[in-house]
Design a protein around this motif. Structure first.
Motif, PDB file in Angstrom:
ATOM      1  N   ALA A   1      32.829  99.220  95.796  1.00 37.31           N
ATOM      2  CA  ALA A   1      33.795 100.244  96.223  1.00 37.31           C
ATOM      3  C   ALA A   1      33.078 101.478  96.758  1.00 37.31           C
ATOM      4  CB  ALA A   1      34.708 100.613  95.056  1.00 37.31           C
ATOM      5  N   ASP A   2      32.007 101.874  96.063  1.00 34.42           N
ATOM      6  CA  ASP A   2      31.196 103.005  96.546  1.00 34.42           C
ATOM      7  C   ASP A   2      30.624 102.701  97.935  1.00 34.42           C
ATOM      8  OD1 ASP A   2      31.589 104.413  94.215  1.00 34.42           O
ATOM      9  OD2 ASP A   2      29.555 104.094  93.428  1.00 34.42           O
ATOM     10  N   ALA A   3      30.225 101.450  98.134  1.00 33.05           N
ATOM     11  CA  ALA A   3      29.622 101.059  99.411  1.00 33.05           C
ATOM     12  C   ALA A   3      30.597 101.281 100.563  1.00 33.05           C
ATOM     13  CB  ALA A   3      29.193  99.600  99.358  1.00 33.05           C
ATOM     14  N   TRP A   4      31.847 100.884 100.366  1.00 32.82           N
ATOM     15  CA  TRP A   4      32.847 101.090 101.413  1.00 32.82           C
ATOM     16  C   TRP A   4      33.021 102.582 101.711  1.00 32.82           C
ATOM     17  CZ3 TRP A   4      35.577  97.863 104.597  1.00 32.82           C
ATOM     18  CH2 TRP A   4      35.428  96.487 104.371  1.00 32.82           C
ATOM     19  N   LYS A   5      33.064 103.394 100.673  1.00 31.47           N
ATOM     20  CA  LYS A   5      33.240 104.836 100.898  1.00 31.47           C
ATOM     21  C   LYS A   5      32.042 105.422 101.641  1.00 31.47           C
ATOM     22  CE  LYS A   5      34.216 109.271  98.731  1.00 31.47           C
ATOM     23  NZ  LYS A   5      34.563 110.011  97.500  1.00 31.47           N
ATOM     24  N   ALA A   6      30.832 104.999 101.265  1.00 32.45           N
ATOM     25  CA  ALA A   6      29.640 105.545 101.907  1.00 32.45           C
ATOM     26  C   ALA A   6      29.601 105.198 103.390  1.00 32.45           C
ATOM     27  CB  ALA A   6      28.385 105.018 101.211  1.00 32.45           C
ATOM     28  N   VAL A   7      29.946 103.956 103.735  1.00 32.10           N
ATOM     29  CA  VAL A   7      29.951 103.553 105.144  1.00 32.10           C
ATOM     30  C   VAL A   7      31.008 104.330 105.910  1.00 32.10           C
ATOM     31  CG1 VAL A   7      30.416 101.652 106.741  1.00 32.10           C
ATOM     32  CG2 VAL A   7      28.985 101.263 104.718  1.00 32.10           C
ATOM     33  N   ARG A   8      32.179 104.467 105.324  1.00 32.41           N
ATOM     34  CA  ARG A   8      33.245 105.206 106.001  1.00 32.41           C
ATOM     35  C   ARG A   8      32.876 106.672 106.188  1.00 32.41           C
ATOM     36  NH1 ARG A   8      37.895 101.977 102.571  1.00 32.41           N
ATOM     37  NH2 ARG A   8      38.336 100.387 104.170  1.00 32.41           N
ATOM     38  N   GLN A   9      32.142 107.230 105.235  1.00 35.46           N
ATOM     39  CA  GLN A   9      31.670 108.610 105.389  1.00 35.46           C
ATOM     40  C   GLN A   9      30.696 108.713 106.555  1.00 35.46           C
ATOM     41  OE1 GLN A   9      32.629 111.466 103.552  1.00 35.46           O
ATOM     42  NE2 GLN A   9      31.540 112.469 105.238  1.00 35.46           N
ATOM     43  N   HIS A  10      29.839 107.703 106.714  1.00 32.38           N
ATOM     44  CA  HIS A  10      28.906 107.697 107.846  1.00 32.38           C
ATOM     45  C   HIS A  10      29.668 107.637 109.174  1.00 32.38           C
ATOM     46  CE1 HIS A  10      25.717 107.229 104.948  1.00 32.38           C
ATOM     47  NE2 HIS A  10      24.812 107.169 105.901  1.00 32.38           N
ATOM     48  N   TYR A  11      30.728 106.856 109.201  1.00 32.89           N
ATOM     49  CA  TYR A  11      31.556 106.805 110.412  1.00 32.89           C
ATOM     50  C   TYR A  11      32.143 108.185 110.702  1.00 32.89           C
ATOM     51  CZ  TYR A  11      35.371 105.308 113.512  1.00 32.89           C
ATOM     52  OH  TYR A  11      36.235 105.160 114.575  1.00 32.89           O
ATOM     53  N   LYS A  12      32.618 108.827 109.650  1.00 32.03           N
ATOM     54  CA  LYS A  12      33.185 110.169 109.786  1.00 32.03           C
ATOM     55  C   LYS A  12      32.128 111.157 110.260  1.00 32.03           C
ATOM     56  CE  LYS A  12      35.709 113.607 106.975  1.00 32.03           C
ATOM     57  NZ  LYS A  12      36.286 113.847 105.626  1.00 32.03           N
ATOM     58  N   ASP A  13      30.910 111.010 109.795  1.00 27.89           N
ATOM     59  CA  ASP A  13      29.828 111.929 110.154  1.00 27.89           C
ATOM     60  C   ASP A  13      29.336 111.738 111.584  1.00 27.89           C
ATOM     61  OD1 ASP A  13      29.904 112.974 107.599  1.00 27.89           O
ATOM     62  OD2 ASP A  13      28.215 111.769 106.866  1.00 27.89           O
ATOM     63  N   GLY A  14      29.603 110.563 112.168  1.00 29.61           N
ATOM     64  CA  GLY A  14      29.164 110.305 113.539  1.00 29.61           C
ATOM     65  C   GLY A  14      27.886 109.514 113.653  1.00 29.61           C
ATOM     66  N   ALA A  15      27.543 108.728 112.631  1.00 36.21           N
ATOM     67  CA  ALA A  15      26.346 107.882 112.699  1.00 36.21           C
ATOM     68  C   ALA A  15      26.570 106.734 113.681  1.00 36.21           C
ATOM     69  CB  ALA A  15      26.017 107.335 111.314  1.00 36.21           C
ATOM     70  N   ASP A  16      25.463 106.119 114.126  1.00 34.13           N
ATOM     71  CA  ASP A  16      25.515 104.994 115.061  1.00 34.13           C
ATOM     72  C   ASP A  16      25.307 103.650 114.380  1.00 34.13           C
ATOM     73  OD1 ASP A  16      25.672 106.596 117.542  1.00 34.13           O
ATOM     74  OD2 ASP A  16      23.658 107.239 116.958  1.00 34.13           O
ATOM     75  N   LEU A  17      24.689 103.651 113.214  1.00 37.44           N
ATOM     76  CA  LEU A  17      24.387 102.436 112.465  1.00 37.44           C
ATOM     77  C   LEU A  17      24.189 102.812 111.011  1.00 37.44           C
ATOM     78  CD1 LEU A  17      20.694 101.446 112.640  1.00 37.44           C
ATOM     79  CD2 LEU A  17      21.490 103.249 114.154  1.00 37.44           C
ATOM     80  N   ILE A  18      23.910 101.827 110.169  1.00 40.35           N
ATOM     81  CA  ILE A  18      23.740 102.055 108.741  1.00 40.35           C
ATOM     82  C   ILE A  18      22.347 101.624 108.306  1.00 40.35           C
ATOM     83  CG2 ILE A  18      24.563 101.413 106.431  1.00 40.35           C
ATOM     84  CD1 ILE A  18      26.563 103.119 107.993  1.00 40.35           C
ATOM     85  N   LYS A  19      21.737 102.432 107.432  1.00 39.61           N
ATOM     86  CA  LYS A  19      20.438 102.111 106.825  1.00 39.61           C
ATOM     87  C   LYS A  19      20.642 102.028 105.314  1.00 39.61           C
ATOM     88  CE  LYS A  19      15.824 102.417 105.946  1.00 39.61           C
ATOM     89  NZ  LYS A  19      15.152 103.693 106.212  1.00 39.61           N
ATOM     90  N   ILE A  20      20.215 100.917 104.710  1.00 45.37           N
ATOM     91  CA  ILE A  20      20.308 100.773 103.257  1.00 45.37           C
ATOM     92  C   ILE A  20      18.921 100.617 102.645  1.00 45.37           C
ATOM     93  CG2 ILE A  20      22.624  99.797 103.327  1.00 45.37           C
ATOM     94  CD1 ILE A  20      21.341  97.033 102.784  1.00 45.37           C
ATOM     95  N   MET A  21      18.859 100.857 101.337  1.00 50.43           N
ATOM     96  CA  MET A  21      17.601 100.790 100.591  1.00 50.43           C
ATOM     97  C   MET A  21      17.733  99.778  99.444  1.00 50.43           C
ATOM     98  SD  MET A  21      15.844 103.143 102.191  1.00 50.43           S
ATOM     99  CE  MET A  21      15.514 104.877 102.535  1.00 50.43           C
ATOM    100  N   PRO A  22      17.670  98.477  99.716  1.00 50.45           N
ATOM    101  CA  PRO A  22      17.816  97.495  98.639  1.00 50.45           C
ATOM    102  C   PRO A  22      16.546  97.241  97.837  1.00 50.45           C
ATOM    103  CG  PRO A  22      17.647  96.371 100.728  1.00 50.45           C
ATOM    104  CD  PRO A  22      17.667  97.848 101.040  1.00 50.45           C
ATOM    105  N   SER A  23      15.445  97.902  98.190  1.00 49.69           N
ATOM    106  CA  SER A  23      14.233  97.767  97.377  1.00 49.69           C
ATOM    107  C   SER A  23      13.611  99.131  97.152  1.00 49.69           C
ATOM    108  CB  SER A  23      13.209  96.838  98.045  1.00 49.69           C
ATOM    109  OG  SER A  23      12.265  97.554  98.813  1.00 49.69           O
ATOM    110  N   GLY A  24      12.653  99.173  96.235  1.00 47.58           N
ATOM    111  CA  GLY A  24      11.897 100.392  96.026  1.00 47.58           C
ATOM    112  C   GLY A  24      11.113 100.769  97.271  1.00 47.58           C
ATOM    113  N   GLY A  25      10.570 101.987  97.256  1.00 47.16           N
ATOM    114  CA  GLY A  25       9.811 102.471  98.395  1.00 47.16           C
ATOM    115  C   GLY A  25       8.493 103.072  97.968  1.00 47.16           C
ATOM    116  N   VAL A  26       7.681 103.412  98.938  1.00 42.87           N
ATOM    117  CA  VAL A  26       6.334 103.914  98.668  1.00 42.87           C
ATOM    118  C   VAL A  26       6.341 105.405  98.376  1.00 42.87           C
ATOM    119  CG1 VAL A  26       4.012 104.214  99.605  1.00 42.87           C
ATOM    120  CG2 VAL A  26       5.277 102.106 100.073  1.00 42.87           C
TER     121      VAL A  26
END
Length: 437
Positions: A195-220
């Motif tokens: 449910a959070d995922a749907w809200k986050a994507v919709r917020q990006h649409y509202k913000d004017g993003a062109d695509l989505i970036k997710i972080m399914p793993s740890g980072g450096v």
């Protein structure tokens, strides 16, 4: 007297309008001694490219006779399509002070710095970028300013802020003391359910993003303990992908670890970024699903080097020293396995403008020079879903054209020295030859 003033004003306005028309519509004939055909990966002989407005009118072999055109002639120049970097961060650049700067710098500082980094990127020959993560949507503002002509820079397709989980690679409060951590939520890109995922994507649409970036793993470079642990469930990723595709977004997945890569591919993401610990099972899955891979070798090498110079806190330095030596070999194995590869560098982790060093690292990994140039042209355009407009030099496409001296297929390091840059029919860099009226 009044009549004279009116006539003078009309004459001045007419002259000004004529000059504007001439500069905006006069066709350009760009003469190249060599021409890289990105569709075939071959280097062709003398070629003339006719540009009208922001697009290419024709591409003709030989030195075509031209009249009533502005002629740009560069002896010894090889013309190529404007390059595409599929993984950048134009509104930041790591330094020794990055981890303390977050307590001193404001979003406006990032946005202003981004105008400098955008120009460096464009002058390095990268006329298009996919921007995969920022703070406070600074890259959206930068994209808009470039599109308005306020500042020079590449075409930007931006994800805005990344989407991740609490404590994951996208959580901006990692490493903070408890009273400063807060509890960022889906509006800030931090999710903990479908449910959070749907809200986050919709917020990006509202913000004017062109695509989505997710972080399914740890980072450096975040202050967590692992670069490779899985940090999103399959259900969460599937929800992001479903919502994103509803809104016409593609989904790029930052994923170092093999399990995170597997989950992301199964869930339907469009690309895997970094892919350091990718294994044979992951590669087979990516081929089956048609998932793109964006290696970012230069970023791994750079953070490994800076870890040795004491740039990072101990926990981050350890991760950098683990990832750095692996990422290039993984890219070579993925190419041999037939995984679809698009050029990307993680610019901002290393200094902007050095993007073309990635070409050399890709060749060192075993990829042919023609292939690595295609990865930054036709293949990157396909990943962006913009192949109708960019990625090759053909009639009807945007006049995004760069020039280098000599033959980049014989010496890929020539891509690090771009002499000529045109974007949308406008010349932004011309350091190798004369421009004739």
């Amino acid at each position: 007297m009044i009549r004279r003033l009116i006539c003078a004003a009309i004459l001045c306005a007419s002259a000004s309008h004529a000059l504007a028309d001439e500069s905006g519509t006069t066709p350009i004939a760009l003469r190249c001694d060599h021409f890289f055909d990105a569709n075939t990966g071959k280097l062709l002989g003398p070629t003339t490219i006719i540009v009208v407005g922001e697009r290419i009118q024709s591409v003709q072999s030989g030195d075509v006779a031209t009249t009533d055109m502005r002629v740009i002639d560069h002896p010894g120049m090889t013309c190529l399509p404007g390059l595409i970097d599929s993984h950048t961060h134009l509104t930041m650049q790591f330094s020794k002070s990055t981890y303390s700067d977050k307590f001193r710098m404001n979003p406006a500082d990032d946005a202003i710095a981004g105008t400098v980094y955008a120009r460096r990127t464009l002058e390095a020959g990268f006329t298009t970028v996919r921007n995969l993560g920022d703070g406070d949507n600074a890259s959206i503002a930068l994209r808009n300013a470039i599109n308005r002509g306020t500042v020079p820079g590449p075409r930007i397709f931006t994800a805005g802020g990344p989407i991740g989980t609490t404590g994951g690679h996208a959580d901006p409060s990692n490493g903070f003391r408890w009273d400063l951590q807060g509890d960022p939520d889906a509006k800030n890109g931090i999710i903990n359910s479908p449910a959070d995922a749907w809200k986050a994507v919709r917020q990006h649409y509202k913000d004017g993003a062109d695509l989505i970036k997710i972080m399914p793993s740890g980072g450096v470079l975040d202050e967590s303990s692992s670069a490779e642990n899985a940090q999103m469930t399959v259900a969460e990723i599937e929800a992001v992908v479903a919502a994103a595709h509803d809104y016409g977004f593609s989904v790029a997945a930052h994923a170092h670890g093999a399990e995170a890569i597997r989950r992301a591919v199964i869930a339907g993401v469009d690309s895997i970024e970094h892919g350091t610990y990718m294994d044979e099972q992951d590669m087979k899955l990516m081929k089956q699903h048609g998932t793109w891979y964006v290696p970012t070798i230069i970023a791994g090498k750079y953070v490994q080097e800076k870890a040795g110079e004491g740039w990072f806190p101990p926990q981050i330095a350890r991760k950098a020293e683990e990832v750095g030596p692996i990422i290039q070999a993984t890219a070579g194995k993925a190419w041999k396995a037939g995984v679809r590869i698009a050029f990307g560098t993680d610019a901002g982790v290393y200094p902007h403008g050095d993007n073309a060093k990635e070409f050399g690292y890709m060749v060192e990994a075993g990829m042919p020079p023609a292939f690595v140039l295609q990865s930054a042209t036709t293949q990157a355009a396909a990943l962006l879903r913009r192949a109708a407009d960019i990625g090759s030099l053909e009639a009807g496409k945007f006049a995004d054209i760069i020039g280098v001296a000599g033959d980049p297929l014989a010496d890929i390091s020539r891509m690090r020295h771009v002499d000529f840059v045109m974007k949308g029919g406008v010349v932004y860099k011309d350091g190798a030859g004369a421009v004739r009226p």
